[in-house]
Design a protein around this motif. Sequence first.
Motif, PDB file in Angstrom:
ATOM      1  N   SER A 135       0.788  -1.219  -0.084  1.00 32.33           N
ATOM      2  CA  SER A 135       0.145  -0.041  -0.013  1.00 32.33           C
ATOM      3  C   SER A 135       0.727   1.316  -0.003  1.00 32.33           C
ATOM      4  N   PRO A 136       0.159   2.440  -0.282  1.00 40.81           N
ATOM      5  CA  PRO A 136       1.291   3.731  -0.316  1.00 40.81           C
ATOM      6  C   PRO A 136       1.469   3.961   0.932  1.00 40.81           C
ATOM      7  N   GLU A 137       0.780   3.570   1.957  1.00 32.82           N
ATOM      8  CA  GLU A 137       1.183   4.136   3.381  1.00 32.82           C
ATOM      9  C   GLU A 137       2.177   3.101   3.747  1.00 32.82           C
ATOM     10  N   PHE A 138       2.273   1.794   3.448  1.00 35.03           N
ATOM     11  CA  PHE A 138       3.346   1.157   3.730  1.00 35.03           C
ATOM     12  C   PHE A 138       4.645   1.444   3.203  1.00 35.03           C
ATOM     13  N   VAL A 198       9.944   3.514   3.639  1.00 35.91           N
ATOM     14  CA  VAL A 198      11.095   4.867   3.177  1.00 35.91           C
ATOM     15  C   VAL A 198      11.556   5.531   4.287  1.00 35.91           C
ATOM     16  N   GLN A 199      10.696   6.153   5.196  1.00 32.31           N
ATOM     17  CA  GLN A 199      10.849   6.933   6.363  1.00 32.31           C
ATOM     18  C   GLN A 199      11.818   6.100   7.222  1.00 32.31           C
ATOM     19  N   LEU A 200      11.409   4.946   7.403  1.00 31.36           N
ATOM     20  CA  LEU A 200      12.232   3.838   8.416  1.00 31.36           C
ATOM     21  C   LEU A 200      13.425   3.839   7.750  1.00 31.36           C
ATOM     22  N   ALA A 201      13.696   3.639   6.461  1.00 29.00           N
ATOM     23  CA  ALA A 201      15.089   3.489   5.884  1.00 29.00           C
ATOM     24  C   ALA A 201      15.910   4.707   6.000  1.00 29.00           C
ATOM     25  N   LEU A 202      15.208   5.769   5.690  1.00 33.40           N
ATOM     26  CA  LEU A 202      16.101   7.185   5.840  1.00 33.40           C
ATOM     27  C   LEU A 202      16.454   7.452   7.157  1.00 33.40           C
ATOM     28  N   ALA A 205      15.293  -3.545   4.798  1.00 36.83           N
ATOM     29  CA  ALA A 205      14.286  -4.319   4.116  1.00 36.83           C
ATOM     30  C   ALA A 205      14.202  -5.496   4.495  1.00 36.83           C
ATOM     31  N   ARG A 206      15.252  -6.208   4.732  1.00 35.87           N
ATOM     32  CA  ARG A 206      14.974  -7.778   5.366  1.00 35.87           C
ATOM     33  C   ARG A 206      14.285  -7.568   6.824  1.00 35.87           C
ATOM     34  N   GLU A 207      14.537  -6.512   7.700  1.00 34.97           N
ATOM     35  CA  GLU A 207      13.832  -6.615   8.917  1.00 34.97           C
ATOM     36  C   GLU A 207      12.074  -6.357   8.673  1.00 34.97           C
ATOM     37  N   THR A 240      14.844   1.335  -4.329  1.00 38.61           N
ATOM     38  CA  THR A 240      14.424   2.173  -5.576  1.00 38.61           C
ATOM     39  C   THR A 240      13.286   3.102  -4.971  1.00 38.61           C
ATOM     40  N   TRP A 241      12.435   2.805  -3.872  1.00 33.58           N
ATOM     41  CA  TRP A 241      11.437   3.528  -3.431  1.00 33.58           C
ATOM     42  C   TRP A 241      12.555   4.822  -2.660  1.00 33.58           C
ATOM     43  N   VAL A 242      13.323   4.588  -1.942  1.00 25.60           N
ATOM     44  CA  VAL A 242      14.078   5.501  -1.610  1.00 25.60           C
ATOM     45  C   VAL A 242      14.810   6.695  -2.230  1.00 25.60           C
ATOM     46  N   ARG A 243      15.447   5.982  -3.346  1.00 27.27           N
ATOM     47  CA  ARG A 243      16.050   6.903  -4.512  1.00 27.27           C
ATOM     48  C   ARG A 243      14.953   7.820  -5.096  1.00 27.27           C
TER      49      ARG A 243
END
Length: 88
Positions: free
Chosen positions: A8-11, A16-20, A30-32, A42-45
Amino acid sequence: MAPPSKYSPEFREEAVQLALKSSKPIAHTAREIGMNPETLRTWVRQHEREHGRQDGPLPVDERARLKELERRIRELETENSFLKKAAA
């Protein structure tokens, strides 16, 4: 036509916020959360491109500005060196 995303867009935004915000590598984050690291990368970029944070090459206007500032620094360093020698 591409199949609909299973995320979903929310997920997507939360991932992305978690990764940043995390100090961990994107692949580890991502594995977590149980997804493919390349998908998250790709989403983060994409997020960084859309929101102005970009690790890639500088835009032409920024490169020109940087070049001008570097030239000015060299100029001032030369003048500073000359003045130090003249004062001695």
